[in-house]
Design an enzyme around this catalytic site. Structure first.
Site, PDB file in Angstrom:
ATOM      1  N   ASN A 154       1.062  -1.179  -0.044  1.00  0.00           N
ATOM      2  CA  ASN A 154       0.080  -0.195  -0.012  1.00  0.00           C
ATOM      3  C   ASN A 154       0.872   1.148   0.087  1.00  0.00           C
ATOM      4  O   ASN A 154       1.342   1.724   0.796  1.00  0.00           O
ATOM      5  CB  ASN A 154      -0.597  -0.062   1.296  1.00  0.00           C
ATOM      6  CG  ASN A 154      -1.657   1.209   1.392  1.00  0.00           C
ATOM      7  OD1 ASN A 154      -1.929   2.015   0.390  1.00  0.00           O
ATOM      8  ND2 ASN A 154      -2.498   1.318   2.573  1.00  0.00           N
ATOM      9  N   TRP A 155       0.990   1.736  -1.119  1.00  0.00           N
ATOM     10  CA  TRP A 155       1.822   3.089  -1.064  1.00  0.00           C
ATOM     11  C   TRP A 155       1.346   4.207  -0.692  1.00  0.00           C
ATOM     12  O   TRP A 155       1.885   5.251  -0.790  1.00  0.00           O
ATOM     13  CB  TRP A 155       2.307   3.175  -2.537  1.00  0.00           C
ATOM     14  CG  TRP A 155       3.453   1.963  -3.199  1.00  0.00           C
ATOM     15  CD1 TRP A 155       3.863   1.277  -2.400  1.00  0.00           C
ATOM     16  CD2 TRP A 155       3.860   1.808  -4.486  1.00  0.00           C
ATOM     17  NE1 TRP A 155       4.654   0.293  -3.085  1.00  0.00           N
ATOM     18  CE2 TRP A 155       4.583   0.674  -4.368  1.00  0.00           C
ATOM     19  CE3 TRP A 155       3.570   2.215  -5.721  1.00  0.00           C
ATOM     20  CZ2 TRP A 155       5.349  -0.001  -5.558  1.00  0.00           C
ATOM     21  CZ3 TRP A 155       4.349   1.710  -6.698  1.00  0.00           C
ATOM     22  CH2 TRP A 155       5.175   0.753  -6.738  1.00  0.00           C
ATOM     23  N   LYS A 156      -0.003   4.242  -0.423  1.00  0.00           N
ATOM     24  CA  LYS A 156      -0.695   5.498   0.124  1.00  0.00           C
ATOM     25  C   LYS A 156      -0.374   6.583  -0.710  1.00  0.00           C
ATOM     26  O   LYS A 156      -0.578   6.508  -1.899  1.00  0.00           O
ATOM     27  CB  LYS A 156      -0.267   5.786   1.590  1.00  0.00           C
ATOM     28  CG  LYS A 156      -0.290   4.287   2.599  1.00  0.00           C
ATOM     29  CD  LYS A 156      -0.137   4.640   4.079  1.00  0.00           C
ATOM     30  CE  LYS A 156      -0.356   3.292   4.609  1.00  0.00           C
ATOM     31  NZ  LYS A 156      -0.271   3.386   6.116  1.00  0.00           N
ATOM     32  N   HIS A 176      -9.623   0.925   5.007  1.00  0.00           N
ATOM     33  CA  HIS A 176      -8.495   1.016   5.708  1.00  0.00           C
ATOM     34  C   HIS A 176      -8.632   2.098   6.869  1.00  0.00           C
ATOM     35  O   HIS A 176      -9.459   3.171   6.500  1.00  0.00           O
ATOM     36  CB  HIS A 176      -7.380   1.578   4.457  1.00  0.00           C
ATOM     37  CG  HIS A 176      -6.107   1.860   5.016  1.00  0.00           C
ATOM     38  ND1 HIS A 176      -5.699   2.714   5.993  1.00  0.00           N
ATOM     39  CD2 HIS A 176      -4.928   0.882   4.874  1.00  0.00           C
ATOM     40  CE1 HIS A 176      -4.282   2.412   6.436  1.00  0.00           C
ATOM     41  NE2 HIS A 176      -3.925   1.286   5.795  1.00  0.00           N
ATOM     42  N   GLU A 186      -6.893   4.535   7.809  1.00  0.00           N
ATOM     43  CA  GLU A 186      -6.879   5.899   7.390  1.00  0.00           C
ATOM     44  C   GLU A 186      -7.938   6.522   6.904  1.00  0.00           C
ATOM     45  O   GLU A 186      -8.326   7.697   6.681  1.00  0.00           O
ATOM     46  CB  GLU A 186      -5.588   6.114   6.681  1.00  0.00           C
ATOM     47  CG  GLU A 186      -4.435   6.086   7.259  1.00  0.00           C
ATOM     48  CD  GLU A 186      -3.044   5.535   6.628  1.00  0.00           C
ATOM     49  OE1 GLU A 186      -3.050   5.421   5.385  1.00  0.00           O
ATOM     50  OE2 GLU A 186      -1.802   5.039   7.495  1.00  0.00           O
ATOM     51  N   GLU A 216      -5.257  -5.220  10.739  1.00  0.00           N
ATOM     52  CA  GLU A 216      -4.533  -3.992  10.887  1.00  0.00           C
ATOM     53  C   GLU A 216      -4.597  -3.160  12.410  1.00  0.00           C
ATOM     54  O   GLU A 216      -5.487  -2.347  12.289  1.00  0.00           O
ATOM     55  CB  GLU A 216      -4.542  -3.035   9.696  1.00  0.00           C
ATOM     56  CG  GLU A 216      -4.212  -3.748   8.641  1.00  0.00           C
ATOM     57  CD  GLU A 216      -3.612  -2.540   7.653  1.00  0.00           C
ATOM     58  OE1 GLU A 216      -2.348  -2.948   7.073  1.00  0.00           O
ATOM     59  OE2 GLU A 216      -4.430  -1.546   7.171  1.00  0.00           O
ATOM     60  N   GLY A 253       2.081   2.422  10.856  1.00  0.00           N
ATOM     61  CA  GLY A 253       2.825   3.519  10.709  1.00  0.00           C
ATOM     62  C   GLY A 253       3.842   4.038  12.062  1.00  0.00           C
ATOM     63  O   GLY A 253       4.474   5.064  11.995  1.00  0.00           O
ATOM     64  N   SER A 307       3.132  -1.990  10.466  1.00  0.00           N
ATOM     65  CA  SER A 307       4.481  -1.880  10.937  1.00  0.00           C
ATOM     66  C   SER A 307       5.460  -3.091  10.395  1.00  0.00           C
ATOM     67  O   SER A 307       6.371  -3.556  11.170  1.00  0.00           O
ATOM     68  CB  SER A 307       4.786  -1.444  12.172  1.00  0.00           C
ATOM     69  OG  SER A 307       4.558  -0.186  12.349  1.00  0.00           O
ATOM     70  N   GLY A 330       2.815  -0.909   4.437  1.00  0.00           N
ATOM     71  CA  GLY A 330       2.692   0.218   4.172  1.00  0.00           C
ATOM     72  C   GLY A 330       4.211   0.906   3.885  1.00  0.00           C
ATOM     73  O   GLY A 330       4.775   0.615   2.645  1.00  0.00           O
TER      74      GLY A 330
HETATM   75  P1  PGA Z   1       2.508   0.735   7.843  1.00  0.00           P
HETATM   76  O1  PGA Z   1       1.222   0.512   6.997  1.00  0.00           O
HETATM   77  O2  PGA Z   1       3.176  -0.741   7.193  1.00  0.00           O
HETATM   78  O3  PGA Z   1       3.305   1.739   7.197  1.00  0.00           O
HETATM   79  O4  PGA Z   1       2.438   0.507   9.110  1.00  0.00           O
HETATM   80  C1  PGA Z   1       0.350  -0.440   6.961  1.00  0.00           C
HETATM   81  C2  PGA Z   1      -1.000  -0.060   6.424  1.00  0.00           C
HETATM   82  O5  PGA Z   1      -1.274   1.198   6.633  1.00  0.00           O
HETATM   83  O6  PGA Z   1      -1.673  -0.743   5.628  1.00  0.00           O
END
Ligand code: PGA
Length: 245
Positions: free
Chosen positions: A11-13, A103, A105, A166, A172, A204, A225
């Site tokens: 997931n490159w967000k 997700h 976010e 998650e 993050g 993470s 991420g």
């Molecule tokens: P992260 O994000 O690996 O940077 O913790 C994971 C995600 O949000 O899917």
């Protein structure tokens, strides 16, 4: 018995610009050509939506059999007066196979609740996309002993092909959940979710800790991420999960 399919979902967000996403994807395609992966492993990349058409064209040209694409977000309807919406059928037409729904976010910064996620999952599936659905509790919910209640509520009425557990507080932060605790929730999801989805862990994940998660029972892979945004660490994660698949 058929071997379990494994996933690395990147997931490159909004970390990478559209231009950088295209460049990184090209490098990944080049790397794939020189590394044969196990057939059971699918690498699913979710670039920023604005880069998706260009990246989808690259993927079609490369004829990769194991890299798939995922939309980071999807519209909740087929078509209509929904400014800014993304029609699932248009995403599907690009050759994209997955849509990310729920997700944390999106839940946190875009006020998406489980009702909306349900509609998105239905629309995505109706448009021919597979759904990667994210669930997970906050730190307070964990401390209050509400993990299973929260996850049960998030799963209710959502049909997904992959469910990513998650824990919100692990995303993050560089501090993933203890693998044993993830395993408990994964087993709960496997029992509770409709339609036997693959269960992945996210939060993470790094090249250093990924094996602890893919070694768990009821765990088909990882959603990554920040560690997926550089080729070196993404490829390192893929190689490690490949050994397990
Ligand atoms: P992260 O994000 O690996 O940077 O913790 C994971 C995600 O949000 O899917």
């Amino acid at each position: 018995m058929a071997r379990m399919k494994h996933y690395v979902i990147a997931n490159w967000k909004m970390y990478l610009s559209a231009q950088k996403s295209v460049a990184t994807f090209k490098q990944l395609l080049r790397w794939e050509k020189t590394h044969k992966w196990n057939k059971n492993l699918e690498v699913v990349v979710a670039p920023p939506l604005i880069a998706l058409p260009e990246i989808a064209a690259l993927l079609r040209k490369a004829r990769s059999s194991q890299i798939r694409l995922c939309a980071q977000d999807i519209g909740f309807a087929e078509e209509g007066a929904f400014t800014g919406g993304i029609a699932p059928r248009d995403v599907k037409r690009l050759g994209v196979q997955y849509a990310l729904v729920g997700h944390s976010e999106r839940r946190q910064y875009f006020s998406e609740d489980t009702g909306l996620c349900r509609r998105k999952a239905v629309a995505a599936r109706a448009g021919g996309l597979k759904v990667v659905y994210c669930v997970g509790e906050t730190k307070d919910e964990r401390h209050a002993g509400r993990v299973h209640d929260v996850v049960r509520e998030q799963l209710a009425g959502v049909k997904a092909d992959v469910v990513a557990y998650e824990p919100r507080w692990a995303i993050g932060t560089g501090i993933p959940i203890a693998p044993g605790e993830a395993e408990t929730v994964h087993a709960f999801i496997a029992h509770e979710a409709a339609g036997k989805p693959a269960v992945c862990y996210g939060g993470s994940v790094s090249p250093e800790n990924v094996m602890q998660f893919v070694a768990l029972e009821d765990t088909a892979g990882v959603l990554v991420g920040s560690a997926s945004t550089t080729l070196k660490s993404l490829c390192s994660i893929i190689s490690k999960v490949d050994k397990r698949s």
